[in-house]
Design a protein around this motif. Structure first.
Motif, PDB file in Angstrom:
ATOM      1  N   ASP A 187     -16.166  35.736  45.541  1.00 22.26           N
ATOM      2  CA  ASP A 187     -15.887  34.861  46.556  1.00 22.26           C
ATOM      3  C   ASP A 187     -14.753  35.403  47.306  1.00 22.26           C
ATOM      4  OD1 ASP A 187     -17.701  32.910  46.242  1.00 22.26           O
ATOM      5  OD2 ASP A 187     -16.910  31.449  45.519  1.00 22.26           O
ATOM      6  N   THR A 188     -13.783  35.650  46.558  1.00 23.33           N
ATOM      7  CA  THR A 188     -12.450  36.427  47.071  1.00 23.33           C
ATOM      8  C   THR A 188     -12.878  37.576  47.786  1.00 23.33           C
ATOM      9  OG1 THR A 188     -11.142  35.368  45.215  1.00 23.33           O
ATOM     10  CG2 THR A 188      -9.998  37.129  46.467  1.00 23.33           C
ATOM     11  N   VAL A 189     -13.578  38.648  47.041  1.00 25.07           N
ATOM     12  CA  VAL A 189     -13.928  39.730  47.811  1.00 25.07           C
ATOM     13  C   VAL A 189     -14.863  39.522  49.325  1.00 25.07           C
ATOM     14  CG1 VAL A 189     -15.335  41.828  47.770  1.00 25.07           C
ATOM     15  CG2 VAL A 189     -14.204  41.053  45.646  1.00 25.07           C
ATOM     16  N   ARG A 190     -15.635  38.598  48.985  1.00 26.28           N
ATOM     17  CA  ARG A 190     -16.475  38.049  50.482  1.00 26.28           C
ATOM     18  C   ARG A 190     -15.740  37.602  51.415  1.00 26.28           C
ATOM     19  NH1 ARG A 190     -19.078  34.718  47.917  1.00 26.28           N
ATOM     20  NH2 ARG A 190     -20.945  35.753  47.485  1.00 26.28           N
ATOM     21  N   ALA A 191     -14.770  36.873  50.945  1.00 27.55           N
ATOM     22  CA  ALA A 191     -13.677  36.198  51.938  1.00 27.55           C
ATOM     23  C   ALA A 191     -12.981  37.250  52.765  1.00 27.55           C
ATOM     24  CB  ALA A 191     -12.816  35.028  51.462  1.00 27.55           C
ATOM     25  N   THR A 192     -12.565  37.962  51.986  1.00 26.39           N
ATOM     26  CA  THR A 192     -11.597  39.101  52.628  1.00 26.39           C
ATOM     27  C   THR A 192     -12.514  40.069  53.654  1.00 26.39           C
ATOM     28  OG1 THR A 192     -10.181  38.920  50.766  1.00 26.39           O
ATOM     29  CG2 THR A 192      -9.995  41.192  52.159  1.00 26.39           C
ATOM     30  N   LEU A 193     -13.813  40.424  53.009  1.00 24.38           N
ATOM     31  CA  LEU A 193     -14.677  41.418  53.978  1.00 24.38           C
ATOM     32  C   LEU A 193     -15.103  40.708  55.223  1.00 24.38           C
ATOM     33  CD1 LEU A 193     -16.214  43.628  51.081  1.00 24.38           C
ATOM     34  CD2 LEU A 193     -14.329  44.086  52.391  1.00 24.38           C
ATOM     35  N   THR A 194     -15.584  39.349  54.895  1.00 18.90           N
ATOM     36  CA  THR A 194     -16.263  38.943  56.039  1.00 18.90           C
ATOM     37  C   THR A 194     -15.096  38.590  57.144  1.00 18.90           C
ATOM     38  OG1 THR A 194     -16.235  36.588  54.926  1.00 18.90           O
ATOM     39  CG2 THR A 194     -18.007  37.947  54.720  1.00 18.90           C
ATOM     40  N   LYS A 195     -14.078  38.300  56.423  1.00 19.94           N
ATOM     41  CA  LYS A 195     -12.919  38.098  57.516  1.00 19.94           C
ATOM     42  C   LYS A 195     -12.701  39.315  58.612  1.00 19.94           C
ATOM     43  CE  LYS A 195      -7.917  36.373  58.097  1.00 19.94           C
ATOM     44  NZ  LYS A 195      -6.786  35.893  57.285  1.00 19.94           N
ATOM     45  N   ARG A 196     -12.577  40.546  58.167  1.00 22.37           N
ATOM     46  CA  ARG A 196     -12.458  41.626  58.849  1.00 22.37           C
ATOM     47  C   ARG A 196     -13.949  41.950  59.169  1.00 22.37           C
ATOM     48  NH1 ARG A 196      -9.433  47.129  56.468  1.00 22.37           N
ATOM     49  NH2 ARG A 196      -9.793  48.456  58.615  1.00 22.37           N
ATOM     50  N   PHE A 197     -14.956  41.943  59.039  1.00 24.12           N
ATOM     51  CA  PHE A 197     -16.286  42.646  59.392  1.00 24.12           C
ATOM     52  C   PHE A 197     -17.281  41.346  59.827  1.00 24.12           C
ATOM     53  CE2 PHE A 197     -14.505  45.577  55.943  1.00 24.12           C
ATOM     54  CZ  PHE A 197     -14.225  46.681  56.966  1.00 24.12           C
ATOM     55  N   GLY A 198     -16.893  40.200  59.779  1.00 24.03           N
ATOM     56  CA  GLY A 198     -17.963  39.062  60.204  1.00 24.03           C
ATOM     57  C   GLY A 198     -18.807  38.698  59.288  1.00 24.03           C
ATOM     58  N   ASP A 199     -19.139  37.421  59.228  1.00 20.92           N
ATOM     59  CA  ASP A 199     -20.022  36.606  58.234  1.00 20.92           C
ATOM     60  C   ASP A 199     -21.539  36.563  58.705  1.00 20.92           C
ATOM     61  OD1 ASP A 199     -20.795  34.871  56.335  1.00 20.92           O
ATOM     62  OD2 ASP A 199     -19.262  33.389  56.747  1.00 20.92           O
ATOM     63  N   ALA A 200     -22.302  36.981  57.957  1.00 22.17           N
ATOM     64  CA  ALA A 200     -23.574  36.905  58.263  1.00 22.17           C
ATOM     65  C   ALA A 200     -24.269  35.979  57.388  1.00 22.17           C
ATOM     66  CB  ALA A 200     -24.383  38.484  58.244  1.00 22.17           C
ATOM     67  N   GLY A 201     -23.705  35.242  56.629  1.00 22.42           N
ATOM     68  CA  GLY A 201     -24.143  34.411  55.850  1.00 22.42           C
ATOM     69  C   GLY A 201     -23.977  34.519  54.268  1.00 22.42           C
ATOM     70  N   ARG A 202     -24.195  33.286  53.454  1.00 25.26           N
ATOM     71  CA  ARG A 202     -23.679  33.374  52.310  1.00 25.26           C
ATOM     72  C   ARG A 202     -24.459  34.095  51.262  1.00 25.26           C
ATOM     73  NH1 ARG A 202     -22.867  33.429  47.537  1.00 25.26           N
ATOM     74  NH2 ARG A 202     -21.632  32.058  46.465  1.00 25.26           N
ATOM     75  N   GLY A 203     -25.712  34.587  51.430  1.00 23.66           N
ATOM     76  CA  GLY A 203     -26.481  35.462  50.787  1.00 23.66           C
ATOM     77  C   GLY A 203     -27.411  34.531  49.605  1.00 23.66           C
ATOM     78  N   PHE A 204     -27.700  35.241  48.396  1.00 27.44           N
ATOM     79  CA  PHE A 204     -28.534  34.632  47.607  1.00 27.44           C
ATOM     80  C   PHE A 204     -28.015  33.929  46.476  1.00 27.44           C
ATOM     81  CE2 PHE A 204     -30.790  34.911  43.459  1.00 27.44           C
ATOM     82  CZ  PHE A 204     -32.011  34.707  43.736  1.00 27.44           C
ATOM     83  N   ILE A 205     -28.424  32.591  46.224  1.00 29.20           N
ATOM     84  CA  ILE A 205     -28.025  31.722  45.143  1.00 29.20           C
ATOM     85  C   ILE A 205     -29.136  31.522  44.178  1.00 29.20           C
ATOM     86  CG2 ILE A 205     -27.170  29.442  44.857  1.00 29.20           C
ATOM     87  CD1 ILE A 205     -25.135  30.934  46.015  1.00 29.20           C
ATOM     88  N   ALA A 206     -28.960  31.656  42.783  1.00 27.97           N
ATOM     89  CA  ALA A 206     -29.849  31.590  42.027  1.00 27.97           C
ATOM     90  C   ALA A 206     -30.287  30.130  41.863  1.00 27.97           C
ATOM     91  CB  ALA A 206     -29.366  32.183  40.624  1.00 27.97           C
ATOM     92  N   ALA A 207     -31.489  29.743  41.390  1.00 27.24           N
ATOM     93  CA  ALA A 207     -31.833  28.531  41.050  1.00 27.24           C
ATOM     94  C   ALA A 207     -31.039  28.162  39.687  1.00 27.24           C
ATOM     95  CB  ALA A 207     -33.425  28.380  40.588  1.00 27.24           C
ATOM     96  N   GLY A 208     -30.929  26.957  39.606  1.00 29.75           N
ATOM     97  CA  GLY A 208     -30.079  26.661  38.194  1.00 29.75           C
ATOM     98  C   GLY A 208     -29.445  25.284  38.374  1.00 29.75           C
TER      99      GLY A 208
END
Length: 912
Positions: free
Chosen positions: A567-588
């Motif tokens: 989550d931390t890595v995603r937040a930093t990278l998407t802030k700089r390069f744009g957010d194209a979606g949350r991606g995959f979430i496993a069933a559970g």
């Protein structure tokens, strides 16, 4: 508020202050800006030669200090200058002449964020001509034949060694007495933070009732609430001769009740230092607004004496308030966590000198120091002695006599503690004509202190030589490292002094407790070029405005499954390069770990969640090694971006990953509450379960997919779902299975996994296995290397992605006596995984090295806010955040270097 000193000689005092400028005055906060420590250019091979832990260099005690190195000296000369020769003295200590080789300059065992700051300070050190000066250990205990049995720092080093080996259950305390240079805690805060990072934090330590001056920070004091306290100091013209010890200050009241308060988060133990006296007085203790106990300060006899009271702090306490009534005198409060770790007390007096500390009441000095049970006492005075020598207000003989007596008092009060004397730093003065010149006598006081430390059995640290020798204050002033008074360093200069002293302590510790050689556990991002060239090129195009999607898929075990790191890595990278979606979430099952990303899961009815650990090889699993199997009547839901409303008109795609089984009725699928029409049956009937990925167009930010198993329709198996937007940006998948190993991923059906990974379209595959392999006593390192490399190579072939391996975090386990020891196969894993990365053509980043290396988990567990989990395996949410920030920093440093068309810099490529 204003605390009122009782000195009647203020007129004389102000006259002296006007004469000496700001040398004895409180330091206003506005003169203490905290500039960023930006490294101006790369140090190149010089810094690498100094800091590379694998390069072992002999280190000798620095007496006398070396000449200043020419700025254009070659790297070899720079390395030699940091190891200055000394005369061989059989009585100097256990290590005489050529000392045992110790790694580098002391940068080992620092976490990645601290190491980054240390590198910046190293760059500053080189520019300023400051030096790495080793502590002169001297001899505190001699044998009958005159040879040295124990050096001046031995008690401290034994105590720190016991912390490292987890055989000590009490804190290691350091009491640092000094003058205005440390009254603000700007030097000692660096040392404290570093020691607590390496060995764990035992708590804040000793704090005053209130800060000693109207200016400056209040970090080493409470916050008094009214102006009714009376403050008396050893530095005043009429000092409290009959009661104050090494605390140097008395806070008293004899009227309306007065209070002070302390933040005590993470603290379980508090001790009040006060004066027991014949008068009747008391202190009401309250925690978070609730009264807990009352301390009577009346003495048992007619004689006043230093006294102590232990305060009860419940777990989770946030604020401690002390309210004094009647005639009371308080000296301070010691706050500790109640766990093993380092406690570093800073007791600094503006205008402090050896003579000032000798004003303390001897019995109180002895009682207070003994009660702290320090492993080390540091004496850091000398600047005011040098000033008074320059004004002929004292003599060298008086300075010598006073330091000799102060050393003797410390050694007598705590004979089992180590002691260390620090020299004054360089300073300057303005002549009547306005010319700036070096202050006389700093070097002379240094030699006096050096000799008295040696004679008294204390170690000695030449701060003057470390700063750069005589004349360095003028250079520091030009570079903005000194205040205009030419006496006090600014924050950046103080940080450099603290950095140099800390590394000298670490080198001294490494003589008898050498760190593991880190050849198999490199620091930073390795092999970023060429392994990540295409990834970095895609990021560069995206940053330049190209309308493209960049995909990253991180696969691993519980570190990945926790989502805090990703989550931390995603937040930093998407802030700089744009957010194209949350991606995959496993069933559970529902999980609070998904809440931060505004994702939720529901399971209603008869669902069974299965995972691939220990399963028969070849099974069909989702990307994380999870599958949810529902019986008739069961319902499963996955919701993305709950509460989001910033993409109302944005088109996107919601994908459902599931298994189609022969002769099974299709489940009912609803997207955002609307039922999806069943697909036409395949032309050929299924003969075995098959992975099916169904894609549904959506508009807007928030979406939910729900799968319901119809009554009488058999079972349904859901693997997960993903959400992406048709916008440029980055998608970061977190695909973790708690307890998994690389062998777990190897044994899952290859075709099914390859198909799902291919559907995720990653540009980069991040693999994070190894922590669970480390606990396997019989781990076959060769099999791990072969199978892991084969897995990575196979998935790279299926996806066309580049790859990056993250090494394991530090992992500890407790033995039968409850002591922490390294996981049995951790060494094998640390040696093997860089080979796996090399075999598969991947970049490599060691999480353990970023944590600080050997036994870093124990140190992370013992931070004021715990970063390591109590199980010795996982990190806390704060710990994962720290580690993720370190990872992103190294990744982006490598990206910036390659974006400019060159190779990664030393820091980006991970050179220590």
């Amino acid at each position: 508020m204003s605390l009122k000193p009782t000195s009647t000689g203020w007129t004389l005092a102000f006259t002296v202050l006007l004469t000496v400028g700001l040398s004895l005055a409180p330091l206003p906060e506005k003169f203490r800006p905290l500039p960023s420590l930006r490294q101006e250019g790369s140090l190149g091979p010089k810094l690498v030669a100094l800091a590379l832990p694998a390069s072992l260099r002999g280190v000798k005690a620095p007496r006398p200090p070396a000449d200043t190195l020419a700025p254009d000296a070659p790297p070899s000369a720079l390395a030699d200058a940091d190891s200055v020769g000394t005369d061989t003295d059989p009585k100097a200590g256990p290590d005489v002449g050529e000392a045992p080789a110790v790694p580098g300059i002391g940068l080992e065992e620092l976490s990645a964020p601290t190491l980054a700051t240390a590198r910046e300070l190293e760059a500053l050190r080189e520019r300023m001509g400051a030096k790495h000066v080793d502590i002169e250990l001297n001899c505190r205990k001699s044998r009958a034949d005159g040879t040295c049995e124990e050096d001046g720092l031995a008690p401290l080093m034994r105590a720190l060694g016991d912390l490292r080996s987890d055989t000590r259950r009490t804190p290691v305390r350091v009491v640092h007495l000094g003058d205005s240079l440390i009254a603000s805690d700007y030097i000692t805060d660096v040392v404290r933070d570093r020691l607590q990072e390496r060995f764990g934090s035992g708590g804040p330590g000793f704090l005053y009732i209130h800060r000693l001056a109207s200016a400056g920070r209040a970090t080493r004091a409470g916050t008094a609430s009214t102006d009714g306290w009376k403050m008396e100091r050893l530095v005043d013209t009429h000092w409290p001769r009959d009661r104050v010890g090494w605390t140097g200050v008395a806070f008293s009241t004899n009227g309306p009740a007065q209070s002070t308060r302390y933040s005590v988060e993470g603290t379980r133990v508090a001790e009040l230092y006060f004066l027991a006296q014949a008068a009747s007085g008391s202190v009401q203790v309250s925690v978070d607004g609730k009264n807990t106990q009352r301390i009577q300060t009346r003495a048992f006899g007619p004689k006043s004496e230093a006294a102590f009271a232990r305060l009860k702090l419940p777990e989770g306490a946030k604020m401690l308030t002390l309210t004094a009534s009647g005639k009371t005198e308080l000296h301070g409060v010691a706050l500790e966590s109640g766990t093993p770790g380092v406690v570093y007390d800073t007791v600094g007096l503006l205008g402090g000198m050896a003579e000032v500390y000798l004003r303390a009441q001897p019995a109180a000095f002895r009682a207070q120091l003994r009660h702290r049970k320090p492993s080390l006492v540091v004496l850091m005075v000398g600047g005011n002695e040098a000033f008074f020598l320059s004004r002929e207000r004292t003599t060298v003989d008086e300075v010598r006599t006073q330091m000799k007596e102060l050393v003797s008092r410390v050694r007598t009060a705590v004979p089992d503690a180590a002691c260390l004397v620090m020299s004054p730093i360089d300073a300057g003065v303005r002549t009547m004509s306005g010319e700036l010149v070096t202050r006389r006598h700093s070097a002379e006081v240094t030699e006096v202190f050096r000799e008295e430390a040696r004679q008294g059995g204390c170690a000695f640290y030449d701060t003057l030589a470390a700063m750069g020798g005589e004349g360095s204050a003028l250079k520091w002033l030009e570079s903005g490292l000194m205040l205009e008074d030419l006496v006090h360093p600014r924050v950046r200069g103080s940080n450099l002094l603290g950095h140099l002293f800390d590394l000298s302590l670490q080198r001294a510790f490494a003589r008898t407790h050498p760190p593991r050689l880190p050849g198999a556990d490199p620091t930073g991002l390795q092999n970023a070029t060429p392994a990540l060239n295409r990834m970095f090129e895609a990021l560069g195009r995206r940053e330049a405005g190209a309308k493209l999607r960049v995909g990253i898929a991180q696969v691993g075990a519980s570190h990945t499954a926790a989502h805090f790191f990703s989550d931390t890595v995603r937040a930093t990278l998407t802030k700089r390069f744009g957010d194209a979606g949350r991606g995959f979430i496993a069933a559970g099952k529902p999980s609070s770990r998904l809440e931060a990303a505004h994702v939720s899961r529901t399971l209603d009815g008869p669902w069974t969640v299965e995972d691939a650990k220990g399963a028969v090889p070849g099974g069909l699993w989702g990307l994380t090694g999870i599958r949810a199997v529902g019986a008739p009547g069961a319902s499963l839901g996955i919701s993305f971006c709950e509460g989001c409303d910033d993409r109302k008109d944005t088109p996107g795609r919601l994908d459902l990953y599931a298994l189609d089984a022969p002769d099974a009725a299709p489940p009912v699928i609803r997207v955002d509450g609307e039922e999806i029409a069943p697909e036409a049956p395949p032309p050929e009937p299924l003969t075995k379960p098959t992975v099916r990925i169904r894609s549904f167009p959506v508009t807007g930010a928030a979406h939910t997919v729900q799968v319901t198993v119809p009554e009488g329709g058999g079972s349904a198996t859901v693997l997960g779902a993903s959400l992406e937007y048709d916008t440029p940006g980055l998608v970061y998948d977190a695909l973790g299975l708690p307890g998994a190993t690389a062998f777990t991923a190897r044994d899952m059906d290859a075709a099914a996994m390859d198909e799902q990974f291919k559907a995720r379209r990653p540009d980069l595959l991040v693999f994070w296995y190894g922590t669970n392999e480390a606990e396997l006593p019989g781990l076959d390192a060769e099999a791990l290397q072969q199978d892991y490399a084969a897995l990575v190579t196979r998935l790279r072939k299926a996806t066309g992605a580049e790859c990056l391996l993250i090494g394991p975090t530090d992992r500890l386990q407790q033995d039968a006596d409850g002591r922490w020891e390294e996981a049995p196969a951790l060494g094998k894993v640390l040696t093997t995984l860089p080979k796996v990365a090399k075999d598969a053509g991947c970049a490599y980043w060691s999480a353990r090295a970023a944590m600080g290396g050997e036994r870093s988990m124990q140190r992370w567990q013992r931070q004021p806010e715990a970063l390591g989990h109590a199980d010795g395996v996982h990190l806390t949410q704060a710990g994962y955040t720290v580690l993720a920030n370190a990872f992103v920093k190294d990744l982006m440093a490598a990206y910036e270097s390659t974006k400019k068309g060159g190779e990664p810099t030393a820091s980006a490529a991970g050179a220590p």
